[in-house]
Motif scaffolding. Structure first.
Motif, PDB file in Angstrom:
ATOM      1  N   ASP A  41       0.727  -1.352   0.059  1.00  0.00           N
ATOM      2  CA  ASP A  41       0.094   0.075  -0.056  1.00  0.00           C
ATOM      3  C   ASP A  41       1.080   1.281  -0.010  1.00  0.00           C
ATOM      4  OD1 ASP A  41      -2.293  -1.329  -0.068  1.00  0.00           O
ATOM      5  OD2 ASP A  41      -2.662  -1.385   2.056  1.00  0.00           O
ATOM      6  N   VAL A  44       2.935   1.677  -3.485  1.00  0.00           N
ATOM      7  CA  VAL A  44       2.175   2.045  -4.587  1.00  0.00           C
ATOM      8  C   VAL A  44       1.418   3.476  -4.279  1.00  0.00           C
ATOM      9  CG1 VAL A  44      -0.080   1.357  -5.913  1.00  0.00           C
ATOM     10  CG2 VAL A  44       1.427  -0.363  -5.161  1.00  0.00           C
ATOM     11  N   SER A  45       1.101   3.812  -3.107  1.00  0.00           N
ATOM     12  CA  SER A  45       0.596   4.998  -2.882  1.00  0.00           C
ATOM     13  C   SER A  45       1.702   6.338  -3.229  1.00  0.00           C
ATOM     14  CB  SER A  45      -0.042   5.410  -1.626  1.00  0.00           C
ATOM     15  OG  SER A  45       0.986   5.323  -0.501  1.00  0.00           O
ATOM     16  N   GLN A  46       3.025   5.865  -2.951  1.00  0.00           N
ATOM     17  CA  GLN A  46       3.970   6.781  -3.392  1.00  0.00           C
ATOM     18  C   GLN A  46       4.310   6.813  -4.710  1.00  0.00           C
ATOM     19  OE1 GLN A  46       7.179   5.810  -0.718  1.00  0.00           O
ATOM     20  NE2 GLN A  46       6.112   6.540   1.087  1.00  0.00           N
ATOM     21  N   TYR A  47       3.981   6.018  -5.453  1.00  0.00           N
ATOM     22  CA  TYR A  47       4.050   5.863  -7.018  1.00  0.00           C
ATOM     23  C   TYR A  47       2.855   6.137  -7.831  1.00  0.00           C
ATOM     24  CZ  TYR A  47       7.614   4.830 -10.671  1.00  0.00           C
ATOM     25  OH  TYR A  47       8.445   5.137 -11.781  1.00  0.00           O
ATOM     26  N   ARG A  48       1.881   6.906  -7.384  1.00  0.00           N
ATOM     27  CA  ARG A  48       0.783   7.122  -8.058  1.00  0.00           C
ATOM     28  C   ARG A  48       0.779   7.516  -9.279  1.00  0.00           C
ATOM     29  NH1 ARG A  48      -3.310   4.557  -5.756  1.00  0.00           N
ATOM     30  NH2 ARG A  48      -3.452   4.818  -3.784  1.00  0.00           N
ATOM     31  N   ASN A  49       1.688   8.336  -9.818  1.00  0.00           N
ATOM     32  CA  ASN A  49       1.543   8.894 -11.232  1.00  0.00           C
ATOM     33  C   ASN A  49       2.329   7.936 -12.192  1.00  0.00           C
ATOM     34  OD1 ASN A  49      -0.174  10.902 -10.484  1.00  0.00           O
ATOM     35  ND2 ASN A  49       1.582  12.172  -9.716  1.00  0.00           N
ATOM     36  N   TYR A  79      -4.978  -2.426  -7.353  1.00  0.00           N
ATOM     37  CA  TYR A  79      -3.897  -1.702  -7.908  1.00  0.00           C
ATOM     38  C   TYR A  79      -3.914  -1.809  -9.307  1.00  0.00           C
ATOM     39  CZ  TYR A  79      -2.357  -1.287  -3.338  1.00  0.00           C
ATOM     40  OH  TYR A  79      -2.357  -0.875  -1.892  1.00  0.00           O
ATOM     41  N   GLN A  82      -2.653   0.523 -11.957  1.00  0.00           N
ATOM     42  CA  GLN A  82      -1.367   0.882 -12.041  1.00  0.00           C
ATOM     43  C   GLN A  82      -0.263  -0.096 -12.445  1.00  0.00           C
ATOM     44  OE1 GLN A  82      -1.509   2.929  -7.969  1.00  0.00           O
ATOM     45  NE2 GLN A  82       0.252   3.682  -8.932  1.00  0.00           N
TER      46      GLN A  82
END
Length: 126
Positions: A41, A44-49, A79, A82
């Motif tokens: 979590d 993935v949240s730190q690599y959103r773009n 996810y 992404q």
């Protein structure tokens, strides 16, 4: 004596995006997921773009508790937008079938491999 089991997670920034790797060993339990899911979590949240490429090694996986199959599905849905490419490395017929079914759920493209080098080569050529 109980069998060793668990999931290890690795991350590596590449020119083409983020490589998120998993290695599953033994028969997975709920406790294995409790440890790993917060890590996934956060990554993935730190690599959103950015695009995330996934390498899953299940060659030493012997199975999982029934409820944890649902956790796998939840993770895939959460996810899927992404995950650009997912390579699954396995060595048995049931692992191949599991990767095919998982590929239907995951976003992007999923392929099954029997050799790690072929999987890495496929992921590196985005």
């Amino acid at each position: 004596m109980s069998e060793f089991h668990g999931i290890s997670v690795g991350t590596e920034r590449r020119d083409f995006g983020l490589l998120l790797s998993f290695k599953a060993v033994g028969r997975l339990t709920h406790k294995d997921y409790v440890v790993v899911l917060p890590i996934v979590d956060q990554v993935v949240s730190q690599y959103r773009n950015g695009e995330i490429y996934v390498l899953i090694d299940i060659t030493e996986l012997t199975g999982w508790e029934v409820g944890e199959a649902v956790t796998d599905i939840r993770l895939a849905f959460q996810y899927s937008d992404q995950f650009k490419k997912t390579a699954v490395i396995g060595c048995t017929k049931w692992q191949r079938i599991t990767s095919i079914v998982g590929g239907w759920i995951l976003g992007g493209t999923t392929r099954y491999f029997s050799e790690v080098h072929a999987a890495q080569k496929w992921l590196n050529h985005s």
